[in-house]
Design a protein around this motif. Sequence first.
Motif, PDB file in Angstrom:
ATOM      1  N   LEU A  71       0.813  -1.222   0.000  1.00 17.81           N
ATOM      2  CA  LEU A  71       0.000   0.000   0.000  1.00 17.81           C
ATOM      3  C   LEU A  71       0.842   1.267   0.000  1.00 17.81           C
ATOM      4  O   LEU A  71       0.305   2.358   0.191  1.00 17.81           O
ATOM      5  CB  LEU A  71      -0.920   0.002   1.227  1.00 17.81           C
ATOM      6  CG  LEU A  71      -1.930  -1.154   1.310  1.00 17.81           C
ATOM      7  CD1 LEU A  71      -2.634  -1.141   2.665  1.00 17.81           C
ATOM      8  CD2 LEU A  71      -2.959  -1.049   0.193  1.00 17.81           C
ATOM      9  N   ALA A  72       2.160   1.100  -0.221  1.00 19.27           N
ATOM     10  CA  ALA A  72       3.042   2.268  -0.117  1.00 19.27           C
ATOM     11  C   ALA A  72       2.592   3.374  -1.072  1.00 19.27           C
ATOM     12  O   ALA A  72       2.724   4.566  -0.779  1.00 19.27           O
ATOM     13  CB  ALA A  72       4.476   1.855  -0.395  1.00 19.27           C
ATOM     14  N   TYR A  73       2.018   2.998  -2.230  1.00 20.54           N
ATOM     15  CA  TYR A  73       1.613   3.992  -3.237  1.00 20.54           C
ATOM     16  C   TYR A  73       0.502   4.917  -2.736  1.00 20.54           C
ATOM     17  O   TYR A  73       0.233   5.953  -3.330  1.00 20.54           O
ATOM     18  CB  TYR A  73       1.173   3.293  -4.531  1.00 20.54           C
ATOM     19  CG  TYR A  73      -0.181   2.617  -4.406  1.00 20.54           C
ATOM     20  CD1 TYR A  73      -1.334   3.255  -4.839  1.00 20.54           C
ATOM     21  CD2 TYR A  73      -0.297   1.361  -3.815  1.00 20.54           C
ATOM     22  CE1 TYR A  73      -2.568   2.645  -4.709  1.00 20.54           C
ATOM     23  CE2 TYR A  73      -1.526   0.757  -3.675  1.00 20.54           C
ATOM     24  CZ  TYR A  73      -2.663   1.398  -4.119  1.00 20.54           C
ATOM     25  OH  TYR A  73      -3.884   0.810  -3.965  1.00 20.54           O
ATOM     26  N   LEU A  74      -0.156   4.540  -1.633  1.00 26.97           N
ATOM     27  CA  LEU A  74      -1.230   5.405  -1.104  1.00 26.97           C
ATOM     28  C   LEU A  74      -0.673   6.712  -0.522  1.00 26.97           C
ATOM     29  O   LEU A  74      -1.396   7.686  -0.358  1.00 26.97           O
ATOM     30  CB  LEU A  74      -2.005   4.685   0.011  1.00 26.97           C
ATOM     31  CG  LEU A  74      -2.941   3.536  -0.386  1.00 26.97           C
ATOM     32  CD1 LEU A  74      -3.578   2.928   0.861  1.00 26.97           C
ATOM     33  CD2 LEU A  74      -4.025   4.013  -1.343  1.00 26.97           C
ATOM     34  N   HIS A  75       0.631   6.682  -0.143  1.00 30.20           N
ATOM     35  CA  HIS A  75       1.283   7.846   0.474  1.00 30.20           C
ATOM     36  C   HIS A  75       0.481   8.363   1.657  1.00 30.20           C
ATOM     37  O   HIS A  75       0.257   9.551   1.803  1.00 30.20           O
ATOM     38  CB  HIS A  75       1.521   8.963  -0.563  1.00 30.20           C
ATOM     39  CG  HIS A  75       2.418   8.516  -1.660  1.00 30.20           C
ATOM     40  ND1 HIS A  75       3.717   8.144  -1.453  1.00 30.20           N
ATOM     41  CD2 HIS A  75       2.174   8.319  -2.976  1.00 30.20           C
ATOM     42  CE1 HIS A  75       4.252   7.754  -2.583  1.00 30.20           C
ATOM     43  NE2 HIS A  75       3.332   7.839  -3.528  1.00 30.20           N
ATOM     44  N   ARG A  76      -0.024   7.442   2.452  1.00 23.84           N
ATOM     45  CA  ARG A  76      -0.769   7.789   3.663  1.00 23.84           C
ATOM     46  C   ARG A  76      -0.308   6.842   4.764  1.00 23.84           C
ATOM     47  O   ARG A  76       0.063   5.698   4.460  1.00 23.84           O
ATOM     48  CB  ARG A  76      -2.258   7.499   3.445  1.00 23.84           C
ATOM     49  CG  ARG A  76      -3.100   8.696   3.132  1.00 23.84           C
ATOM     50  CD  ARG A  76      -4.500   8.249   2.769  1.00 23.84           C
ATOM     51  NE  ARG A  76      -4.621   8.027   1.344  1.00 23.84           N
ATOM     52  CZ  ARG A  76      -5.592   7.314   0.773  1.00 23.84           C
ATOM     53  NH1 ARG A  76      -6.526   6.737   1.493  1.00 23.84           N
ATOM     54  NH2 ARG A  76      -5.636   7.172  -0.527  1.00 23.84           N
ATOM     55  N   PRO A  77      -0.353   7.291   6.008  1.00 21.80           N
ATOM     56  CA  PRO A  77      -0.028   6.327   7.069  1.00 21.80           C
ATOM     57  C   PRO A  77      -1.058   5.200   7.074  1.00 21.80           C
ATOM     58  O   PRO A  77      -2.232   5.422   6.758  1.00 21.80           O
ATOM     59  CB  PRO A  77      -0.127   7.168   8.352  1.00 21.80           C
ATOM     60  CG  PRO A  77      -0.877   8.406   7.975  1.00 21.80           C
ATOM     61  CD  PRO A  77      -0.700   8.620   6.512  1.00 21.80           C
ATOM     62  N   ALA A  96     -12.234   1.888  13.590  1.00 18.23           N
ATOM     63  CA  ALA A  96     -11.872   1.841  12.163  1.00 18.23           C
ATOM     64  C   ALA A  96     -12.455   3.047  11.422  1.00 18.23           C
ATOM     65  O   ALA A  96     -11.709   3.806  10.794  1.00 18.23           O
ATOM     66  CB  ALA A  96     -12.290   0.517  11.539  1.00 18.23           C
ATOM     67  N   PRO A  97     -13.786   3.298  11.491  1.00 18.08           N
ATOM     68  CA  PRO A  97     -14.296   4.484  10.779  1.00 18.08           C
ATOM     69  C   PRO A  97     -13.798   5.796  11.364  1.00 18.08           C
ATOM     70  O   PRO A  97     -13.543   6.753  10.622  1.00 18.08           O
ATOM     71  CB  PRO A  97     -15.821   4.373  10.930  1.00 18.08           C
ATOM     72  CG  PRO A  97     -16.091   3.294  11.912  1.00 18.08           C
ATOM     73  CD  PRO A  97     -14.863   2.471  12.069  1.00 18.08           C
ATOM     74  N   LEU A  98     -13.638   5.831  12.693  1.00 15.21           N
ATOM     75  CA  LEU A  98     -13.204   7.073  13.336  1.00 15.21           C
ATOM     76  C   LEU A  98     -11.812   7.474  12.848  1.00 15.21           C
ATOM     77  O   LEU A  98     -11.588   8.621  12.418  1.00 15.21           O
ATOM     78  CB  LEU A  98     -13.223   6.863  14.869  1.00 15.21           C
ATOM     79  CG  LEU A  98     -12.655   7.957  15.751  1.00 15.21           C
ATOM     80  CD1 LEU A  98     -13.381   9.279  15.529  1.00 15.21           C
ATOM     81  CD2 LEU A  98     -12.750   7.564  17.237  1.00 15.21           C
ATOM     82  N   GLY A 103      -8.104  10.596   8.010  1.00 11.50           N
ATOM     83  CA  GLY A 103      -7.066  10.579   6.971  1.00 11.50           C
ATOM     84  C   GLY A 103      -6.047   9.466   7.095  1.00 11.50           C
ATOM     85  O   GLY A 103      -5.044   9.474   6.379  1.00 11.50           O
ATOM     86  N   VAL A 104      -6.284   8.499   7.977  1.00  9.48           N
ATOM     87  CA  VAL A 104      -5.343   7.383   8.128  1.00  9.48           C
ATOM     88  C   VAL A 104      -5.957   6.159   7.440  1.00  9.48           C
ATOM     89  O   VAL A 104      -7.143   5.896   7.622  1.00  9.48           O
ATOM     90  CB  VAL A 104      -5.111   7.073   9.629  1.00  9.48           C
ATOM     91  CG1 VAL A 104      -4.165   5.904   9.807  1.00  9.48           C
ATOM     92  CG2 VAL A 104      -4.595   8.310  10.357  1.00  9.48           C
ATOM     93  N   ALA A 277      -5.838   7.247  20.165  1.00  9.42           N
ATOM     94  CA  ALA A 277      -4.792   8.267  20.335  1.00  9.42           C
ATOM     95  C   ALA A 277      -3.436   7.688  19.930  1.00  9.42           C
ATOM     96  O   ALA A 277      -2.636   8.348  19.250  1.00  9.42           O
ATOM     97  CB  ALA A 277      -4.770   8.749  21.790  1.00  9.42           C
ATOM     98  N   GLU A 278      -3.205   6.428  20.309  1.00  7.82           N
ATOM     99  CA  GLU A 278      -1.925   5.797  19.920  1.00  7.82           C
ATOM    100  C   GLU A 278      -1.850   5.675  18.393  1.00  7.82           C
ATOM    101  O   GLU A 278      -0.793   5.881  17.798  1.00  7.82           O
ATOM    102  CB  GLU A 278      -1.788   4.407  20.560  1.00  7.82           C
ATOM    103  CG  GLU A 278      -1.785   4.405  22.076  1.00  7.82           C
ATOM    104  CD  GLU A 278      -0.574   5.092  22.702  1.00  7.82           C
ATOM    105  OE1 GLU A 278       0.404   5.370  21.976  1.00  7.82           O
ATOM    106  OE2 GLU A 278      -0.626   5.361  23.915  1.00  7.82           O
ATOM    107  N   MET A 279      -2.983   5.345  17.762  1.00  4.66           N
ATOM    108  CA  MET A 279      -2.984   5.202  16.289  1.00  4.66           C
ATOM    109  C   MET A 279      -2.668   6.538  15.622  1.00  4.66           C
ATOM    110  O   MET A 279      -1.864   6.612  14.690  1.00  4.66           O
ATOM    111  CB  MET A 279      -4.356   4.699  15.803  1.00  4.66           C
ATOM    112  CG  MET A 279      -4.662   3.268  16.219  1.00  4.66           C
ATOM    113  SD  MET A 279      -6.367   2.773  15.816  1.00  4.66           S
ATOM    114  CE  MET A 279      -6.197   2.253  14.108  1.00  4.66           C
ATOM    115  N   LEU A 280      -3.292   7.604  16.112  1.00  4.26           N
ATOM    116  CA  LEU A 280      -3.095   8.917  15.465  1.00  4.26           C
ATOM    117  C   LEU A 280      -1.686   9.456  15.699  1.00  4.26           C
ATOM    118  O   LEU A 280      -1.127  10.132  14.835  1.00  4.26           O
ATOM    119  CB  LEU A 280      -4.153   9.899  15.971  1.00  4.26           C
ATOM    120  CG  LEU A 280      -5.589   9.586  15.509  1.00  4.26           C
ATOM    121  CD1 LEU A 280      -6.585  10.526  16.177  1.00  4.26           C
ATOM    122  CD2 LEU A 280      -5.725   9.671  13.989  1.00  4.26           C
TER     123      LEU A 280
END
Length: 444
Positions: A71-77, A96-98, A103-104, A277-280
């Motif tokens: 998924l590197a081409y997504l250029h998103r975390p 997951a939706p939150l 934007g993750v 919070a850890e994910m963000l």
Amino acid sequence: MLALRLIERKRDGGRIEPGEWRAFANAYATGHVPDYQMAAFLMACFIRGLDRGETSALTEAMLRSGSALDLAYLHRPRIDKHSTGGVGDKVSLVLAPLIASLGVAVPMMSGRGLGHTGGTLDKLEAIPGFESTITLEAARRLLETSNCALFGQTAEIAPADRRMYALRDATGTVESIPLIAASIMSKKLAEGLTGLVLDVKRGSGAFLPDLARGLELARTMIDLGADYACPVVALITAMDRPLGRACGNALETEEAIHALRGEGPADLMEVTYALGAEMLVLANVAKDREEARELMERAIGTGRAAEHFQRIIEGQGGNPAVVDDPSIMPQAAEVEIFAAPRRGFIARVEPRTIGRGIAALGGGRVTMDDVLDLSVGFVITARPGDWAEEGEPLATIFARDRAGVSSGRATLRSAITLADEADPPLPLVSHRVSASGIEVLAVS
Ligand code: URA
């Protein structure tokens, strides 16, 4: 010959080399090693243990036995959350939706319920039309369009683990820290993540009830993540009582929808926000946990997270109207209140008993082939430490018939203990484990 040599070596306490793990896992995944030899080998691993290098080699071997998402081409975390499982744990449905709405990318591969614990896929399938059996290619497209894919382990992902886990389940070899860590991480690393957050449960309803074993599992998975430059953070959270109020598939999905609309129970929100919070922070979307919490509260408060859930549901063939009207999910025919049989403190709400009670109602699996009634379960409003008067409602039973109501009553009578005194429950979020070590967040 290879199989017999490796079984004998592990049985005698020897070490398996990386190339041997690879050859053995591939031979098993392609049907060249019979189940009886793999079962004997897994038992030898269970008893003798694996060292750090062997755990890493097994993870690599299982990961490479199948395909991975690139998924590197997504250029998103790209961040996922994995829980070691419990009762009432619907956090994934909220997170997951939150997090995707912020934007993750969240490639979330989940499992089905087995034994006393529930599974995210069963909960999602309570949504009419929702399709969780999708290919990796379909998951990739969903991640492009809605930042999120909620799916089950396909035959393409870590097929060696898929077969070995099923075999372990039938041979008493599940509860081994290196085997669990390698199994979970081989699947998570196939998601092409830039970070992973683990929710390691402790307490009587957890897969590994003991805190020390939970911490060891967390540390092992953090080390495995480091081998792939995938930072992993683990929170140790309480599973000595169910999380939230709803326990049972459609009931939990409904509670998750309420949570996304800002009406979730406090304990569910606390665990969700702590993990989110850890994910963000791992995604570099927030500079610290405080900022992350503000972002999440705003996404829920403005309706953005709930709207995003509708988008995800629609993308996976489900009816997005469920977010406005959860009653379109399966509804139980019989609903009955369970009242306190005496006055006193709520001393225990035993999660394993509740989980087994859901299975007795038809809402949980005893074997992987069982077909579930997604409508049944319990909504338990009684919390450990609360005071209750005799006759006060403690819970509601949702069953398909009167026999189910009686079974539900028996479950609640044994799961909810009223006493003259109650010990405090475990802190909801007690430890944070990362590559830098263990932080105690609350003492029990
Ligand atoms: N979940 C997994 O995916 N694997 C295990 O070994 C245990 C729990």
